[in-house]
Design a protein around this motif. Structure first.
Motif, PDB file in Angstrom:
ATOM      1  N   LYS A  58       0.818  -1.194   0.000  1.00 45.75           N
ATOM      2  CA  LYS A  58       0.000   0.000   0.000  1.00 45.75           C
ATOM      3  C   LYS A  58       0.864   1.262   0.000  1.00 45.75           C
ATOM      4  O   LYS A  58       0.551   2.227  -0.680  1.00 45.75           O
ATOM      5  CB  LYS A  58      -0.893  -0.009   1.227  1.00 45.75           C
ATOM      6  CG  LYS A  58      -2.035   0.913   1.085  1.00 45.75           C
ATOM      7  CD  LYS A  58      -3.185   0.502   1.937  1.00 45.75           C
ATOM      8  CE  LYS A  58      -4.330   1.433   1.644  1.00 45.75           C
ATOM      9  NZ  LYS A  58      -5.547   1.032   2.298  1.00 45.75           N
ATOM     10  N   THR A  59       1.941   1.258   0.767  1.00 43.12           N
ATOM     11  CA  THR A  59       2.765   2.457   0.830  1.00 43.12           C
ATOM     12  C   THR A  59       3.844   2.460  -0.245  1.00 43.12           C
ATOM     13  O   THR A  59       4.305   3.509  -0.639  1.00 43.12           O
ATOM     14  CB  THR A  59       3.447   2.589   2.203  1.00 43.12           C
ATOM     15  OG1 THR A  59       4.107   1.353   2.491  1.00 43.12           O
ATOM     16  CG2 THR A  59       2.433   2.883   3.279  1.00 43.12           C
ATOM     17  N   GLN A  60       4.247   1.276  -0.728  1.00 39.91           N
ATOM     18  CA  GLN A  60       5.344   1.256  -1.676  1.00 39.91           C
ATOM     19  C   GLN A  60       4.946   0.751  -3.057  1.00 39.91           C
ATOM     20  O   GLN A  60       5.677   0.937  -4.010  1.00 39.91           O
ATOM     21  CB  GLN A  60       6.475   0.381  -1.138  1.00 39.91           C
ATOM     22  CG  GLN A  60       6.957   0.839   0.210  1.00 39.91           C
ATOM     23  CD  GLN A  60       8.219   0.131   0.621  1.00 39.91           C
ATOM     24  OE1 GLN A  60       8.415  -1.030   0.290  1.00 39.91           O
ATOM     25  NE2 GLN A  60       9.072   0.823   1.338  1.00 39.91           N
ATOM     26  N   GLY A  61       3.795   0.105  -3.135  1.00 38.04           N
ATOM     27  CA  GLY A  61       3.460  -0.533  -4.398  1.00 38.04           C
ATOM     28  C   GLY A  61       2.376   0.159  -5.191  1.00 38.04           C
ATOM     29  O   GLY A  61       2.255  -0.066  -6.390  1.00 38.04           O
ATOM     30  N   LEU A  62       1.565   0.999  -4.538  1.00 37.40           N
ATOM     31  CA  LEU A  62       0.385   1.509  -5.223  1.00 37.40           C
ATOM     32  C   LEU A  62       0.228   3.006  -5.033  1.00 37.40           C
ATOM     33  O   LEU A  62       0.572   3.540  -3.990  1.00 37.40           O
ATOM     34  CB  LEU A  62      -0.874   0.829  -4.667  1.00 37.40           C
ATOM     35  CG  LEU A  62      -0.973  -0.680  -4.842  1.00 37.40           C
ATOM     36  CD1 LEU A  62      -2.095  -1.229  -3.970  1.00 37.40           C
ATOM     37  CD2 LEU A  62      -1.191  -1.035  -6.295  1.00 37.40           C
ATOM     38  N   ALA A  63      -0.308   3.674  -6.053  1.00 36.66           N
ATOM     39  CA  ALA A  63      -0.741   5.060  -5.900  1.00 36.66           C
ATOM     40  C   ALA A  63      -2.259   5.003  -5.765  1.00 36.66           C
ATOM     41  O   ALA A  63      -2.958   4.758  -6.741  1.00 36.66           O
ATOM     42  CB  ALA A  63      -0.329   5.901  -7.104  1.00 36.66           C
ATOM     43  N   LEU A  64      -2.744   5.181  -4.548  1.00 35.54           N
ATOM     44  CA  LEU A  64      -4.149   4.868  -4.257  1.00 35.54           C
ATOM     45  C   LEU A  64      -5.143   5.762  -4.978  1.00 35.54           C
ATOM     46  O   LEU A  64      -6.268   5.353  -5.239  1.00 35.54           O
ATOM     47  CB  LEU A  64      -4.395   4.940  -2.743  1.00 35.54           C
ATOM     48  CG  LEU A  64      -3.588   3.939  -1.927  1.00 35.54           C
ATOM     49  CD1 LEU A  64      -3.879   4.098  -0.443  1.00 35.54           C
ATOM     50  CD2 LEU A  64      -3.880   2.515  -2.366  1.00 35.54           C
ATOM     51  N   THR A  65      -4.720   7.008  -5.313  1.00 39.19           N
ATOM     52  CA  THR A  65      -5.670   7.893  -5.985  1.00 39.19           C
ATOM     53  C   THR A  65      -5.776   7.568  -7.476  1.00 39.19           C
ATOM     54  O   THR A  65      -6.688   8.030  -8.137  1.00 39.19           O
ATOM     55  CB  THR A  65      -5.218   9.361  -5.869  1.00 39.19           C
ATOM     56  OG1 THR A  65      -3.833   9.427  -6.214  1.00 39.19           O
ATOM     57  CG2 THR A  65      -5.415   9.883  -4.467  1.00 39.19           C
ATOM     58  N   ALA A  73       1.553  10.162 -10.882  1.00 42.28           N
ATOM     59  CA  ALA A  73       2.053   9.056 -10.058  1.00 42.28           C
ATOM     60  C   ALA A  73       2.919   9.581  -8.917  1.00 42.28           C
ATOM     61  O   ALA A  73       2.807   9.124  -7.785  1.00 42.28           O
ATOM     62  CB  ALA A  73       2.840   8.075 -10.916  1.00 42.28           C
ATOM     63  N   GLY A  97       0.662  10.980  -6.456  1.00 45.70           N
ATOM     64  CA  GLY A  97      -0.160   9.941  -5.819  1.00 45.70           C
ATOM     65  C   GLY A  97       0.632   9.183  -4.779  1.00 45.70           C
ATOM     66  O   GLY A  97       0.164   8.973  -3.665  1.00 45.70           O
ATOM     67  N   ASN A  98       1.829   8.776  -5.109  1.00 46.31           N
ATOM     68  CA  ASN A  98       2.670   8.061  -4.154  1.00 46.31           C
ATOM     69  C   ASN A  98       4.106   8.039  -4.691  1.00 46.31           C
ATOM     70  O   ASN A  98       4.440   7.217  -5.534  1.00 46.31           O
ATOM     71  CB  ASN A  98       2.162   6.637  -3.945  1.00 46.31           C
ATOM     72  CG  ASN A  98       2.982   5.894  -2.904  1.00 46.31           C
ATOM     73  OD1 ASN A  98       4.055   6.337  -2.512  1.00 46.31           O
ATOM     74  ND2 ASN A  98       2.472   4.768  -2.454  1.00 46.31           N
ATOM     75  N   ASP A 133       6.866   7.045  -3.466  1.00 45.13           N
ATOM     76  CA  ASP A 133       7.593   5.784  -3.264  1.00 45.13           C
ATOM     77  C   ASP A 133       7.229   4.774  -4.332  1.00 45.13           C
ATOM     78  O   ASP A 133       8.093   4.132  -4.933  1.00 45.13           O
ATOM     79  CB  ASP A 133       7.266   5.189  -1.890  1.00 45.13           C
ATOM     80  CG  ASP A 133       8.087   5.836  -0.802  1.00 45.13           C
ATOM     81  OD1 ASP A 133       9.180   6.332  -1.126  1.00 45.13           O
ATOM     82  OD2 ASP A 133       7.629   5.857   0.350  1.00 45.13           O
ATOM     83  N   ALA A 134       5.925   4.628  -4.553  1.00 46.60           N
ATOM     84  CA  ALA A 134       5.478   3.672  -5.565  1.00 46.60           C
ATOM     85  C   ALA A 134       6.011   4.080  -6.930  1.00 46.60           C
ATOM     86  O   ALA A 134       6.419   3.238  -7.726  1.00 46.60           O
ATOM     87  CB  ALA A 134       3.956   3.595  -5.580  1.00 46.60           C
ATOM     88  N   LEU A 149       9.702   3.168  -7.103  1.00 43.37           N
ATOM     89  CA  LEU A 149       9.887   1.720  -7.174  1.00 43.37           C
ATOM     90  C   LEU A 149       9.311   1.134  -8.462  1.00 43.37           C
ATOM     91  O   LEU A 149       9.490  -0.038  -8.746  1.00 43.37           O
ATOM     92  CB  LEU A 149       9.256   1.036  -5.957  1.00 43.37           C
ATOM     93  CG  LEU A 149       9.943   1.359  -4.624  1.00 43.37           C
ATOM     94  CD1 LEU A 149       9.233   0.691  -3.468  1.00 43.37           C
ATOM     95  CD2 LEU A 149      11.410   0.956  -4.653  1.00 43.37           C
ATOM     96  N   GLY A 167      -1.482  14.728  -6.889  1.00 42.90           N
ATOM     97  CA  GLY A 167      -2.102  13.571  -7.531  1.00 42.90           C
ATOM     98  C   GLY A 167      -3.491  13.783  -8.079  1.00 42.90           C
ATOM     99  O   GLY A 167      -4.068  12.854  -8.625  1.00 42.90           O
TER     100      GLY A 167
END
Ligand SMILES: Nc1ncnc2c1ncn2[C@@H]1O[C@H](COP(=O)(O)OP(=O)(O)OP(=O)(O)O)[C@@H](O)[C@H]1O
Ligand SMILES: [Mg+2]
Lengths: 514, 370
Positions: free
Chosen positions: A358-365, B213, B216-217, B219-220, B223, B283
């Motif tokens: 959730k914190t490292q794998g996905l952009a939730l928005t 992106a 949005g996150n 870190d993601a 990575l 985002g």
């Protein structure tokens, strides 16, 4: 048999006719459920069945569209999570809700810090009580450490300690053991049994059936937002529960889903070549990894097993170049890796599904599609403009292959159920075209059916010439690999090959743990 | 415990004139798409303007509003690129001033106007790259970096201009940036081109996707192998570049470059972006909404001018608009309409009697197979 009405009024907590819709999804329809004092009630269901939605309603995070929550047989309505906590309904949510910058102790007692006579916070009491709560769960942690610095398993423990520290009457646990190593589950169960004796009503959600049969009294089965069955929690009912949960299973599928099924699937195809997919010598990161040598061959599924907290996520991060490391040599798919940089790793054909999706794998928005194509934008859109059509097709393909439950692939990933988010994070790498993949805890949080699908996809990936490192704390999963390395305190302490596993079973690996 | 056997009366949502009106309004705004509320707010502001001042709806005034809006919009679109990454650029007003002085000095020195324009944009772009590098490699938060740059850029502008202002009389330059192009004034055309280019960039190109992106996150994004450092520097570069363009546009309108130009414009740009609905956490949002936000801000400023409101109270209004916009685009605001409706219409069921559901419905299926 007691009259239903009487049961409902004697129950500690109950819901009657509860429904909840989200745009495009009827997450819950007309749920009736009640739990007696001292009862541990399990809820089983596929990813997206509505389990967490019910939890959110019971804990005051969301309101039902219709229906009632009853506490002691009386209707209650919670305007916010705090109101539910005041009614002594304590919840461990599937998504951890700790404050990363606060210490362990502060997180456990946030909002109700013990005071001294002077009215200032009694830090000594806070710390010693927090320590005590964690020790009850079998965790001996530094309670002054900021939560953000802890490995995910310890964070889960803090979250549970926080919920049981209060004077709970109802305890709700949404997949508490998804991130908890198996040996710590024992301690949790001891604690739950104590609480049960005190007359606390407990709701327990998990995708691990063996756990549910052990700890629960009854199991309700949810499917597509409906409660389709309730059974005594007993392994002898496993078939019935599976039938209800999946809506009919083939005999072949059901054989694979048996508890402790002798037919353990293999992840590898056993056609390892001499070619090297990834090789590293003397990998160190300065604190958690102390000189790791590791070679992954093309076509191989290499397991890295070990009790969690022995450097698993650090190893994954260092191998992928997400964290700085030093090493004597580092080679990916026959080419030298020059810098620790995820972009370079991907160029060389290496991908990582990290532990903290959730914190490292996905952009939730962002949408499901946008997340799935995030690591391979140039592949889908080689030209100047985005090729939305090809992205969309890839997303649909992944949705079907991984049975991702979404209203549409344009939906923000943040709206998906926990297990479906995990699947999106995996899908990102399956479409990316990398040939070598590091997967940390491949089936965490996914339902039993999806678990098999994911194993099958990994096998397919290897069949198509890929190689995989599976970093896992699940012994069963380690046993599915072609070869298993044991990770212990940042070092590789042993290596077990397929022949040994076939001969000695899990003892072959477990004996190397210390 | 006492049993309750009274019949069930599920709480019916009560309908009244007001709630029907609220619902109708909601359906209408939804039908306009995600920008629906912007059109509604825009219409509201226009209505207020025409009521408050007879001059408001004159074509002369409206064109003046459009010209103001076009400068605000150019800055806002740049600001949006930074905000979508989760950052902020406070230096845009000062950069506009610096670029107006640069273009003025270059023209005075006899440089041809396209070259002068290029020079001003270069200076502005350089500032943006510097901002980005400080943020990425200096590890300083965008707020601090661009706050410092706001001071530095304006200081440099003062030093460069030496006198009170830099007069501009290059006719080619003035007509390029002020003349009418067909039915529309040049600034409006420039703003529209900027908006369209950036809207296409954000929604149709890989760069736009990567900025989303990152916001949005991060870190993601990292990575996933995205070049986030380069992209963030790029965003600050674009923001500054567009601020520079805005400065040139103002210089043409005022026929001078000056270090006091663009004071407070960073606030206008940020206000436009948040009124356009973008989250300051990054985002979300889109450039067209930022431009619509810019239009609304320009109209509000214009109304206050027409009413003879002094600059100082205008500052208060501008601040309030930002607060309101953030309130309504953040979580609190999303819940607000619902909360108000509930307060007005809904009786809560906390009573013990009639709201009890029918217990008979609860059918035990325990071991139905047995
Ligand atoms: N905020 C939301 N917006 C839209 N849909 C949502 C939202 N939250 C949940 N859903 C949908 O509701 C359904 C039920 O989700 P829920 O989280 O309850 O599943 P779950 O049973 O807990 O699954 P898992 O085992 O994966 O955790 C899913 O299809 C999900 O996509
Ligand atoms: Mg869930």
């Amino acid at each position: 048999m007691t009259a239903p009405a009487e049961i409902a009024s004697r129950s500690l907590i109950a819901v009657a006719g509860v429904s909840k819709a989200y745009p495009g999804t009827q997450a819950l329809s007309n749920i009736d459920l009640h739990i007696m004092p001292g009862e541990i009630h399990g809820i089983a269901g596929q990813n997206g069945a509505g389990k967490s939605t019910l939890v959110r309603i019971l804990s005051g995070v969301e309101k039902p569209d219709s229906g009632t929550v009853l506490l002691d047989g009386l209707p209650v309505s919670f305007d916010n999570p705090h109101a539910a906590q005041r009614a002594r309904i304590m919840t461990v949510h599937q998504e951890l809700s700790l404050m990363p910058h606060l210490s362990v102790a502060e997180n456990i007692y946030v909002g109700e810090l013990p005071r001294t006579v002077l009215g200032t916070v009694d830090w000594r009491a806070v710390r010693s009580q927090a320590r005590e709560q964690l020790l009850r769960l079998g965790f001996d942690l530094d309670v002054r450490a900021p939560v953000g610095s802890l490995p995910i398993a310890h964070r889960q423990a803090v979250e549970i300690a926080k919920a049981v520290s209060g004077d709970a009457r109802v305890l709700i646990l949404d997949e508490p053991t998804a991130t908890l190593p198996r040996h710590d589950v024992r301690q949790l169960f001891d604690l739950l049994n104590q609480l049960k004796k005190l007359g606390i009503a407990i709701i327990y959600i998990s995708h691990h059936f063996d756990e549910m049969y052990e700890i629960c009294d009854k199991i309700s089965v949810f499917r597509d937002g409906r409660r389709v069955a309730v059974h005594e929690a007993d392994a002898s009912r496993h078939d019935l529960i599976l039938q209800a949960m999946l809506g009919g299973v083939s005999t072949e599928q059901s054989a694979k889903l048996q508890l402790g099924s002798s037919e353990t699937p293999r992840l590898g195809v056993g056609r390892t070549t001499g070619e090297v997919a990834l090789a590293v010598r003397g990998l160190r990161d300065g604190h958690d990894l102390h000189g790791i040598d590791l070679t992954l061959h093309r076509g191989e599924v290499l397991g890295v097993a070990g009790l969690s907290g022995n450097g698993q996520s650090q190893l994954a991060a260092a191998l992928f170049g997400a964290e700085k490391s030093t090493q004597q040599s580092f080679e990916i798919n026959g080419r030298k890796r020059h810098t620790a940089d995820p972009a370079e790793s991907i160029r060389l054909g290496l991908g990582l599904l990290p532990e903290e999706r959730k914190t490292q794998g996905l952009a939730l928005t962002m949408s499901v599609t946008e997340n799935i194509t995030m690591a391979s934008l140039a592949k889908f859109s080689p030209g100047f403009f985005l090729n939305r059509g090809s992205e969309h097709r890839a997303a649909l393909r992944m949705r079907d292959a991984l049975v991702i439950k979404v209203a549409s692939v344009g939906q923000p990933v943040g709206n998906l159920s926990g297990g479906n988010q995990q699947k999106v994070a995996l899908a990102k790498w399956l479409v990316s075209g990398v040939k070598t993949l590091i997967i940390v805890e491949p089936t965490r949080g996914v339902d039993v059916g999806a678990k098999l699908e994911i194993y099958e996809l990994i096998r397919q990936f290897v069949e198509d010439g890929g190689s995989v490192i599976v970093i896992t704390s699940e012994i069963d999963e380690a046993l599915m690999c072609d070869r298993v390395l044991i990770l212990s305190r940042g070092r590789i302490s042993g290596s077990v090959d397929r022949a040994e596993i076939d001969e000695h079973g899990e003892a072959a690996v477990l004996n190397r743990f210390n | 415990m006492a049993l309750n056997t009274s019949p069930v009366t599920p709480p019916q949502p009560q309908t009244s004139g007001l709630s029907a009106a609220v619902n109708a309004l909601r359906t209408f705004t939804n039908s306009l798409g995600s920008k629906g509320y912007l059109f509604v707010v825009g219409a509201l502001v226009l209505a207020v303007g025409s009521v408050l001042s007879p001059y408001f709806m004159t074509s002369r005034n409206l064109i003046a509003v459009l010209i103001t809006a076009s400068v605000v919009s150019v800055l806002a679109v740049g600001q949006y690129l930074v905000i979508v990454t989760g950052g902020i650029d406070l230096s845009v007003g000062a950069v506009a001033a610096l670029s107006s002085v640069t273009v003025g000095l270059a023209l005075q020195a006899g440089v041809s106007w396209p070259l002068a324009l290029l020079l001003a944009l270069l200076v502005a772009g350089f500032v943006g790259v510097f901002n980005g590098l400080m943020i990425i490699y200096g590890g300083i938060t965008p707020f601090i970096v661009t706050l410092a740059m706001m001071s530095i850029a304006r200081g440099v502008a003062y030093i460069l201009q030496t006198g009170r202002q830099v007069a501009i009389d290059d006719q080619g330059f003035l007509s390029a940036f002020t003349a009418d192009l067909g039915p529309l004034p040049a600034p409006v055309v420039i703003a529209m081109i900027v908006m369209i280019v950036l809207a296409v960039t954000m929604s149709q190109t890989r760069y736009g996707r990567r900025l989303f992106a990152i916001g949005g996150n991060p870190d993601a994004a990292r990575l996933s192998g995205l070049p986030i450092k380069r992209d963030i520097v790029g965003a600050y570069f674009c923001s500054s570049l567009l601020a520079g363009l805005g400065g040139v546009m103002i210089a043409a309108q005022l026929t001078e470059g000056s270090a006091i130009i663009g004071e407070g414009y960073e606030l206008n740009a940020i206000a436009a972006v948040v009124v356009g609905g973008a989250s300051l956490f990054g985002g979300t949002g889109d450039p067209i909404s930022a431009v619509l936000g810019g239009l609304i801000i320009a109209v509000i400023l214009n109304i206050m001018d027409l009413l003879g409101i002094q600059a100082q109270p205008q500052l208060i209004v501008k601040g309030a608009v930002i607060l309101l916009a953030v309130l309504f685009t953040s979580g609190v605001g999303n819940k607000l309409p619902g909360a108000i409706r509930k307060l007005v219409f809904q009786k809560r069921y906390t009573g013990k009697g009639s709201d009890l559901p029918s217990e008979g419905k609860e059918k035990e299926k325990i071991d139905a197979a047995k």
